[in-house]
Design an enzyme around this catalytic site. Structure first.
Site, PDB file in Angstrom:
ATOM      1  N   ALA A 229     -38.274  45.151   5.539  1.00  0.00           N
ATOM      2  CA  ALA A 229     -37.556  43.961   5.048  1.00  0.00           C
ATOM      3  C   ALA A 229     -36.742  43.267   6.139  1.00  0.00           C
ATOM      4  O   ALA A 229     -36.392  42.097   6.014  1.00  0.00           O
ATOM      5  CB  ALA A 229     -36.643  44.353   3.898  1.00  0.00           C
ATOM      6  N   GLY A 231     -37.825  42.480   9.016  1.00  0.00           N
ATOM      7  CA  GLY A 231     -38.663  41.575   9.791  1.00  0.00           C
ATOM      8  C   GLY A 231     -39.441  42.286  10.874  1.00  0.00           C
ATOM      9  O   GLY A 231     -39.877  43.422  10.688  1.00  0.00           O
ATOM     10  N   ASP A 258     -50.958  44.974   6.810  1.00  0.00           N
ATOM     11  CA  ASP A 258     -52.273  44.323   6.908  1.00  0.00           C
ATOM     12  C   ASP A 258     -52.108  42.804   6.923  1.00  0.00           C
ATOM     13  O   ASP A 258     -52.794  42.100   7.667  1.00  0.00           O
ATOM     14  CB  ASP A 258     -53.162  44.697   5.714  1.00  0.00           C
ATOM     15  CG  ASP A 258     -53.474  46.185   5.670  1.00  0.00           C
ATOM     16  OD1 ASP A 258     -53.338  46.850   6.712  1.00  0.00           O
ATOM     17  OD2 ASP A 258     -53.857  46.672   4.591  1.00  0.00           O
TER      18      ASP A 258
HETATM   19  N1  ATP Z   1     -38.975  43.753   1.357  1.00  0.00           N
HETATM   20  C1  ATP Z   1     -39.535  42.850   2.169  1.00  0.00           C
HETATM   21  N2  ATP Z   1     -39.195  41.543   2.087  1.00  0.00           N
HETATM   22  C2  ATP Z   1     -39.751  40.616   2.896  1.00  0.00           C
HETATM   23  N3  ATP Z   1     -40.667  40.912   3.839  1.00  0.00           N
HETATM   24  C3  ATP Z   1     -41.047  42.179   3.972  1.00  0.00           C
HETATM   25  C4  ATP Z   1     -40.511  43.229   3.159  1.00  0.00           C
HETATM   26  N4  ATP Z   1     -41.097  44.399   3.536  1.00  0.00           N
HETATM   27  C5  ATP Z   1     -41.947  44.083   4.536  1.00  0.00           C
HETATM   28  N5  ATP Z   1     -41.920  42.759   4.816  1.00  0.00           N
HETATM   29  C6  ATP Z   1     -42.672  42.048   5.848  1.00  0.00           C
HETATM   30  O1  ATP Z   1     -43.847  42.778   6.142  1.00  0.00           O
HETATM   31  C7  ATP Z   1     -43.875  43.133   7.524  1.00  0.00           C
HETATM   32  C8  ATP Z   1     -44.572  44.457   7.693  1.00  0.00           C
HETATM   33  O2  ATP Z   1     -43.887  45.426   6.920  1.00  0.00           O
HETATM   34  P1  ATP Z   1     -43.744  46.947   7.372  1.00  0.00           P
HETATM   35  O3  ATP Z   1     -42.890  47.030   8.581  1.00  0.00           O
HETATM   36  O4  ATP Z   1     -43.317  47.708   6.179  1.00  0.00           O
HETATM   37  O5  ATP Z   1     -45.242  47.264   7.795  1.00  0.00           O
HETATM   38  P2  ATP Z   1     -46.082  48.611   7.718  1.00  0.00           P
HETATM   39  O6  ATP Z   1     -45.153  49.778   7.633  1.00  0.00           O
HETATM   40  O7  ATP Z   1     -47.050  48.563   8.817  1.00  0.00           O
HETATM   41  O8  ATP Z   1     -46.835  48.410   6.339  1.00  0.00           O
HETATM   42  P3  ATP Z   1     -48.200  49.105   5.832  1.00  0.00           P
HETATM   43  O9  ATP Z   1     -47.727  50.159   4.898  1.00  0.00           O
HETATM   44  O10 ATP Z   1     -48.909  47.986   5.132  1.00  0.00           O
HETATM   45  O11 ATP Z   1     -48.926  49.629   7.016  1.00  0.00           O
HETATM   46  C9  ATP Z   1     -42.415  43.119   7.970  1.00  0.00           C
HETATM   47  O12 ATP Z   1     -42.291  42.901   9.358  1.00  0.00           O
HETATM   48  C10 ATP Z   1     -41.857  41.955   7.133  1.00  0.00           C
HETATM   49  O13 ATP Z   1     -42.140  40.719   7.766  1.00  0.00           O
END
Ligand code: ATP
Ligand code: MG
Length: 316
Positions: A229, A231, A258
């Site tokens: 969240a 960013g 993704d």
């Molecule tokens: N609660 C949220 N509100 C707004 N944007 C979010 C939120 N959670 C994630 N994001 C957006 O999604 C992007 C990727 O999220 P995250 O860092 O959780 O990726 P990840 O852990 O690789 O996810 P995945 O489980 O799909 O592999 C963040 O950089 C942000 O821009």
């Protein structure tokens, strides 16, 4: 200007996701499913589906079990994805997610996956080499099937680079280590994956940025680190940016990563600047978190959020 326009995604360990709702789920008794949904999935497949929403030409490859490929073939036809998956004896793994609304708990039941042999792996190397000749970008997404050496990821990155295409890698653990050694064009670990990679907890943004700069100097042109969240941080060796998503009501965080890769890759295909790519990717991931399914349904939802994404230069 390159005339190569194809985007290829490689999914070595796809999965069939079966999500079912079972109120009062109890082990050791008969449980009734009230609602369910089956999806053909896997990081590379999900990213490919997203890219098709932009009408980009996308070819999907990797390994698929020949005994239950139907659900994938149906998806590929529906979405206009060119199917270049290697069929492997057996079944693509199934992942069952039991959602119990009464306790708001989730139970995961994960089946074993495929076991591609040496010949399948060599066939994939050849195929990716051929596809990379005509590709702008090749994305390698997700985990490895059991028995496939992490070295395969590094070898694939090297092949992709040697054909003049950009290698994008979204994986973790030893597969990510192997990829990094080969110098991919873009990686996007989240903060947990990065801290596992460097073998220590990361203190703050400065600490993360130092690691990103180190990887950048070691030959990875674009490094993004997502922070849920909060960013994500981005560098292309020239600019360093922080993108903050707008405040949304989170429904399901599945697929956020993704969506971010999908946005970054689409942005490259459209020749956007780093700032514009970062804005697009952040709006797409936020829109994905604001909806129920793992794959962004409407690009318009992301468009609406785009103006609210804050992109700023990092001063650290
Ligand atoms: N609660 C949220 N509100 C707004 N944007 C979010 C939120 N959670 C994630 N994001 C957006 O999604 C992007 C990727 O999220 P995250 O860092 O959780 O990726 P990840 O852990 O690789 O996810 P995945 O489980 O799909 O592999 C963040 O950089 C942000 O821009
Ligand atoms: Mg991720």
């Amino acid at each position: 200007m390159s005339t190569k326009t194809n985007i290829v995604t490689v999914t070595m360990n796809p999965a069939i996701d079966l999500a079912c709702k079972i109120p009062d789920f109890t082990a050791g008794k008969v449980n009734r499913v009230t609602q369910y949904q089956t999806d053909a999935a896997g990081k590379g497949v999900n990213i490919a589906v997203l890219l098709r929403k932009f009408d980009l030409p996308v070819i999907v490859t990797g390994f698929l079990g020949q005994d239950n490929a139907g659900i994938f073939e149906k998806l590929f036809t529906e979405k206009g994805l060119v199917d270049d998956f290697i069929r492997v004896p057996g079944e693509t793994r199934i992942g069952i997610k039991v959602l119990d609304p009464s306790t708001e708990s989730t139970t995961d039941i994960n089946f074993p996956g495929l076991s591609p042999d040496e010949e399948h792996v060599e066939e994939l190397m050849r195929k990716v080499g051929e596809l990379a000749e005509e590709a702008l970008i090749v994305v390698i997404g997700g985990s490895l099937p059991s028995g496939v050496s992490p070295d395969v990821v590094g070898r694939l990155v090297a092949i992709i680079k040697s054909k003049g295409a950009k290698a994008v890698v979204d994986t973790s653990g030893s597969a990510l280590v192997s990829a990094i050694k080969a110098g991919p064009w873009l990686i996007k670990p989240n903060d947990d994956e990065l801290s596992e990679l460097v073998g220590r907890p990361l203190k703050d943004s400065r600490d993360i940025l130092d690691e990103m700069r180190r990887m950048n100097r070691a030959g990875i042109t674009n490094v993004a680190v997502s922070l849920g969240a909060r960013g994500a941080l981005f560098t292309d060796g020239e600019e360093e940016l922080l993108a903050k998503p707008p405040k949304i009501e989170p429904v399901s965080t599945v697929g956020a990563g993704d969506a971010m890769i999908g946005g970054l890759v689409a942005g490259v295909a459209f020749g956007l600047s780093l700032k514009e790519r970062v804005r697009l990717a952040t709006s797409m991931s936020a829109a994905t978190v604001a909806q129920a399914g793992p794959s962004l349904e409407r690009l318009d939802d992301a468009k609406e959020l785009e103006k609210q994404v804050i992109v700023e230069a990092i001063n650290l």
